[in-house]
Enzyme design. Sequence first.
Site, mmCIF file in Angstrom:
data_model
loop_
_atom_site.group_PDB
_atom_site.id
_atom_site.type_symbol
_atom_site.label_atom_id
_atom_site.label_comp_id
_atom_site.label_asym_id
_atom_site.label_seq_id
_atom_site.Cartn_x
_atom_site.Cartn_y
_atom_site.Cartn_z
ATOM 1 C CE LYS A 132 -6.312 -3.826 -3.557
ATOM 2 N NZ LYS A 132 -6.743 -5.057 -4.269
ATOM 3 C CE1 TYR A 171 -2.800 -2.862 -3.044
ATOM 4 C CE2 TYR A 171 -2.629 -1.858 -0.866
ATOM 5 C CZ TYR A 171 -3.031 -2.900 -1.675
ATOM 6 O OH TYR A 171 -3.694 -3.979 -1.127
ATOM 7 C CG PHE A 195 -6.678 -4.551 9.007
ATOM 8 C CD1 PHE A 195 -6.360 -3.362 9.624
ATOM 9 C CD2 PHE A 195 -7.980 -4.718 8.525
ATOM 10 C CE1 PHE A 195 -7.321 -2.363 9.779
ATOM 11 C CE2 PHE A 195 -8.941 -3.727 8.669
ATOM 12 C CZ PHE A 195 -8.609 -2.548 9.296
ATOM 13 C CG ASN A 196 -0.542 -5.203 7.717
ATOM 14 O OD1 ASN A 196 -1.412 -4.397 8.029
ATOM 15 N ND2 ASN A 196 0.560 -4.848 7.091
ATOM 16 C CB SER A 229 -6.257 -2.717 0.965
ATOM 17 O OG SER A 229 -5.280 -2.190 1.825
ATOM 18 C CB ILE A 248 -4.445 -13.713 -0.211
ATOM 19 C CG1 ILE A 248 -3.531 -12.883 0.684
ATOM 20 C CG2 ILE A 248 -5.826 -13.829 0.424
ATOM 21 C CD1 ILE A 248 -3.923 -11.428 0.794
ATOM 22 C CE LYS A 253 1.437 -9.212 -2.409
ATOM 23 N NZ LYS A 253 1.096 -10.366 -1.540
ATOM 24 N NE ARG A 281 8.419 1.664 3.630
ATOM 25 C CZ ARG A 281 8.029 0.403 3.550
ATOM 26 N NH1 ARG A 281 8.578 -0.405 2.668
ATOM 27 N NH2 ARG A 281 7.084 -0.063 4.345
ATOM 28 N NE ARG A 331 1.119 -0.383 8.579
ATOM 29 C CZ ARG A 331 1.541 0.800 9.029
ATOM 30 N NH1 ARG A 331 1.358 1.124 10.296
ATOM 31 N NH2 ARG A 331 2.145 1.648 8.216
ATOM 32 C CG LEU A 344 7.875 -6.621 9.116
ATOM 33 C CD1 LEU A 344 9.221 -5.916 9.020
ATOM 34 C CD2 LEU A 344 7.057 -6.094 10.299
#
Length: 337
Positions: free
Chosen positions: A153, A149, A178-179, A124, A12, A84, A292, A231, A200
Amino acid sequence: MKILVTGGAGYIGSHTTLALLEAGFEVVVLDNLCNSSKIALTRVEQLTTSTLTFVEGDINDRALLDNVFAEHRIGAVMHFAGLKAVGESVVQPLMYYRNNVAGTLILCEAMAAAKVFKLVFSSSATVYGETNEMPLHEQLPTGSATNPYGQSKVMVERCLSDLGAADPRWSIALLRYFNPVGAHSSGLIGENPNGRPNNLLPYISQVAAGKLEELAVYGNDYPTTDGTGVRDYIHVVDLADGHLRALQAIESSHGVAAWNLGTGVGYSVLQIIEAFEKASGCKIPYRLFPRRDGDIAECRADSSKALRELGWQSTRGLAEMMMDTWRWTRQNPTGYS
């Protein structure tokens, strides 16, 4: 104005550095290259025909930060540096608190000493934790993140909110991502994880490129359309534009404000696989595994506040996200290496 971008060689950070240079800002990038590559910055310079200043180092190094602020007339900081990976944070929580929380405090202390009080923070959507209210909006309570994580944040947001309340000189934007997915349309910069991917789309990409045998899908018994996690995926270039809009906003304001950056549309893991197969022409084999620890069923954004206050909204759809991801992977099958 000159902007310090911590973690600016990362996924990013590099896209936002490119956007800053295209907008006419001078940029100093500070990055320890633990999960990034200096090649990304070389390509950013190639794309913008501009030059930037790169400093290799860590935000936990106060002496280095003091030197950066002394040598450059920094007007604002965009803070991306941090770890992250949700799964890794569950296994190594102290490492996440040390890097993400303590590192941010050290950065803020160095900023205050240099009289730099404008900060855009990479937060996040995980700060919202598990909630039955969807989509997620900024008025919802935070603090119940389901993994270290996300808790890191939450902690940083709380520290920055307290800082802004205590000292009116500060102007801070908390950007709740978001993602992020996709890549620059040139295919020159994109997501380049070290080792086995945690997210992913990079994982799917490496399966398509033949680097991994199959995709592991964790959980098919969530209360979603097909049982897999849902997501809100946002194109990284749209996300970078959101940072520029936030920077403009804090130029003329004081205090602390939070904005969601997402599309408002949720896609399941299986829907993402289908969309990627359509964009790439590659079949993605996958195997189902149990859920998970730390994962949640659904996460979607209400980004109306960003539209109302920043004039920002996402413009790139799922097909473009997948095509840009595949272009990056096809042109860079081994990443920046």
